[in-house]
Design an enzyme around this catalytic site. Structure first.
Site, PDB file in Angstrom:
ATOM      1  N   GLN A 257       0.840  -1.198   0.000  1.00  0.00           N
ATOM      2  CA  GLN A 257       0.000   0.000   0.000  1.00  0.00           C
ATOM      3  C   GLN A 257       0.872   1.244   0.000  1.00  0.00           C
ATOM      4  O   GLN A 257       1.631   1.475   0.947  1.00  0.00           O
ATOM      5  CB  GLN A 257      -0.906  -0.012   1.235  1.00  0.00           C
ATOM      6  CG  GLN A 257      -1.834   1.170   1.366  1.00  0.00           C
ATOM      7  CD  GLN A 257      -2.675   1.083   2.634  1.00  0.00           C
ATOM      8  OE1 GLN A 257      -2.165   0.747   3.699  1.00  0.00           O
ATOM      9  NE2 GLN A 257      -3.950   1.359   2.526  1.00  0.00           N
TER      10      GLN A 257
ATOM     11  N   TYR B  54       0.600   4.688   0.544  1.00  0.00           N
ATOM     12  CA  TYR B  54      -0.149   5.837   1.056  1.00  0.00           C
ATOM     13  C   TYR B  54       0.777   6.830   1.764  1.00  0.00           C
ATOM     14  O   TYR B  54       1.020   7.925   1.283  1.00  0.00           O
ATOM     15  CB  TYR B  54      -1.229   5.370   2.038  1.00  0.00           C
ATOM     16  CG  TYR B  54      -2.538   4.928   1.425  1.00  0.00           C
ATOM     17  CD1 TYR B  54      -2.642   4.605   0.083  1.00  0.00           C
ATOM     18  CD2 TYR B  54      -3.675   4.811   2.207  1.00  0.00           C
ATOM     19  CE1 TYR B  54      -3.845   4.189  -0.465  1.00  0.00           C
ATOM     20  CE2 TYR B  54      -4.885   4.396   1.677  1.00  0.00           C
ATOM     21  CZ  TYR B  54      -4.968   4.087   0.336  1.00  0.00           C
ATOM     22  OH  TYR B  54      -6.162   3.681  -0.191  1.00  0.00           O
ATOM     23  N   SER B  55       1.296   6.454   2.937  1.00  0.00           N
ATOM     24  CA  SER B  55       2.027   7.393   3.796  1.00  0.00           C
ATOM     25  C   SER B  55       3.300   7.904   3.135  1.00  0.00           C
ATOM     26  O   SER B  55       3.964   7.192   2.391  1.00  0.00           O
ATOM     27  CB  SER B  55       2.390   6.721   5.127  1.00  0.00           C
ATOM     28  OG  SER B  55       1.230   6.419   5.866  1.00  0.00           O
TER      29      SER B  55
ATOM     30  N   SER C 151       4.342  -1.459   4.296  1.00  0.00           N
ATOM     31  CA  SER C 151       4.421  -2.835   4.798  1.00  0.00           C
ATOM     32  C   SER C 151       4.673  -3.814   3.660  1.00  0.00           C
ATOM     33  O   SER C 151       3.967  -3.797   2.641  1.00  0.00           O
ATOM     34  CB  SER C 151       3.118  -3.217   5.510  1.00  0.00           C
ATOM     35  OG  SER C 151       2.870  -2.347   6.594  1.00  0.00           O
TER      36      SER C 151
ATOM     37  N   GLU D 179     -10.321  -2.039   5.282  1.00  0.00           N
ATOM     38  CA  GLU D 179      -9.206  -2.473   6.119  1.00  0.00           C
ATOM     39  C   GLU D 179      -9.667  -2.936   7.493  1.00  0.00           C
ATOM     40  O   GLU D 179      -9.027  -3.773   8.118  1.00  0.00           O
ATOM     41  CB  GLU D 179      -8.206  -1.317   6.284  1.00  0.00           C
ATOM     42  CG  GLU D 179      -6.952  -1.678   7.045  1.00  0.00           C
ATOM     43  CD  GLU D 179      -5.965  -0.526   7.097  1.00  0.00           C
ATOM     44  OE1 GLU D 179      -4.792  -0.775   7.384  1.00  0.00           O
ATOM     45  OE2 GLU D 179      -6.370   0.629   6.840  1.00  0.00           O
TER      46      GLU D 179
ATOM     47  N   GLU E 221      -4.497  10.661  17.577  1.00  0.00           N
ATOM     48  CA  GLU E 221      -4.815  12.080  17.482  1.00  0.00           C
ATOM     49  C   GLU E 221      -5.762  12.354  16.320  1.00  0.00           C
ATOM     50  O   GLU E 221      -6.759  13.070  16.451  1.00  0.00           O
ATOM     51  CB  GLU E 221      -3.528  12.884  17.284  1.00  0.00           C
ATOM     52  CG  GLU E 221      -2.872  13.379  18.551  1.00  0.00           C
ATOM     53  CD  GLU E 221      -1.741  14.325  18.233  1.00  0.00           C
ATOM     54  OE1 GLU E 221      -1.936  15.546  18.359  1.00  0.00           O
ATOM     55  OE2 GLU E 221      -0.669  13.840  17.844  1.00  0.00           O
TER      56      GLU E 221
END
Length: 389
Positions: free
Chosen positions: A131, A133-134, A166, A249, A370
């Protein structure tokens, strides 16, 4: 969700339990309990072979509709499957990102050509996914991604960096959120691209974790390419597709995660009994609280299964992440001074040490606590947005 099991459900439970008992034998029996968060390096090739054995017997992608190669199981039967798989202590599967995230996303948003190209290979565990994304500057604030892609003839050309990816080092493909345009909001102009990993324009650097393992990676796209038609949904509308993936997910498979948590708690209780820590009233209170918390996680998970995984996904993350992190701390408290030394040189951790170290990240990955609190505050309670500099 009504979890009153029918006769057919009970028969299905017997079927999967019996199949696992008769197939987790021989070399596969040695894989019991291996893999999972912080331990993905364990017997990876052997677990891949096990996954393909599952697929050959129709036990991969069990929640997918039959027309896409799945079993089309009901919610009750999906719960049963994941519970029995976890109760058998079967090895962690290596195909999670393809089976649980990308596959359902393609079923919901992909073209028929994309479905025909990728879904059969996910079912058969012939192609593995990661994935994208980040990024270093866009972790929980996913809409701030700066990786860019531009159309050049019949290909997207991709430039940028992803992080905490990952299993990128084992993946054949990556679903990448990249900026392909602009708009009045930062969510605009994002596209959801399917990118092959085994090409010269992709560089993967493993990240050494506190556990001594490296299942997370940095991924650099330096002129990486993918075909023009491998964009899921319309170009520029990738935000809604990416949010759909995040909804998938946190589905039924999280119940199996809780059974793994139960196994970890049992290990801690057994250690407390054997070393006498169980006599400490503070330890007793923490063990009782952990049991109660785990029961609450299961009941909440069952309650939310039949609804949309929108705000409930944020609540679920806020429940299990701090609970699991506290479980790691409890393991170290029960182990006492022995928790400070490794079993073997140079850095051989035991199971509870790995649990403690890896669970420190639970409240950060998958959307930090958060951010989840902000989502609930702004979208449910109607509170003003947090001031940002």
């Amino acid at each position: 969700m009504d979890l009153t099991y029918s006769v057919e459900d009970d028969e299905f439970r017997h079927e999967i339990r019996e199949w696992l008992e008769s197939n987790l034998v021989g070399t596969f029996a040695q894989l019991r309990g291996l893999g999972g968060s912080g331990r993905e390096h364990e017997a990876f090739e052997e677990r891949l072979e096990w996954n393909r054995h599952l697929a050959a017997h129709g036990w991969s992608c069990v929640s997918w509709p039959r027309e896409y190669g799945g079993r089309g199981l009901s919610l009750q039967q999906q719960v049963i499957f994941h519970e029995e798989y976890a109760n058998a202590n079967a090895p962690a599967r290596v195909n999670h990102l393809g089976e649980e995230l990308l596959g359902p996303t393609l079923i919901a948003f992909g073209t028929s050509e994309q479905q025909a190209r990728f879904l059969p290979r996910i079912v058969a565990v012939e192609e593995l996914w990661c994935q994208g994304y980040s990024e270093p500057g866009a972790g929980s604030d996913l809409a701030a991604v700066s990786t860019r892609a531009r159309l050049d003839g019949g290909e997207w050309v991709i430039e940028g960096q992803k992080v905490w990816t990952s299993l990128a080092h084992t993946a054949d493909w990556c679903f990448v959120l990249a900026r392909t345009g602009s708009g009045p909001r930062k969510h605009d102009g994002l596209s959801y691209l399917l990118v092959p990993m085994r090409q010269s324009g992709v560089q993967i650097r493993p990240i050494l974790q506190l556990t001594g393992t490296s299942e997370f990676n940095e991924v650099f796209f330096d002129g990486a390419v993918t075909e023009a038609d491998l964009v899921v949904g319309e170009a520029g509308s990738g935000w809604s597709v990416a949010m759909g993936t995040l909804g998938f997910e946190r589905g039924v498979s999280t119940l199996a995660q809780q059974i793994a948590f139960q196994r970890e708690l049992h290990l801690i209780v057994e250690l407390a009994r054997s070393n006498g820590a169980i006599a400490d009233p503070i330890i007793q209170d923490k063990i009782v609280a952990a049991h109660m918390g785990l029961d609450m996680l299961r009941l909440h998970g069952l309650r939310t299964l039949s609804g949309e995984q929108g705000i409930e996904a944020s609540i679920t993350k806020l429940l299990w992440a701090p609970w699991h992190r506290s479980l790691g701390e409890l393991g170290m408290a029960v182990a006492g001074a022995g928790s400070l030394t490794v079993a073997e040189a140079p850095y051989q951790l035991d199971e509870l040490q790995s649990l403690f170290l890896f669970s420190r990240a639970d409240t950060l990955y998958g959307g930090s606590d958060e951010i989840q609190r902000n989502v609930i505050a702004e979208r449910v309670l109607g509170l003003p947005k947090e001031a940002r500099s």
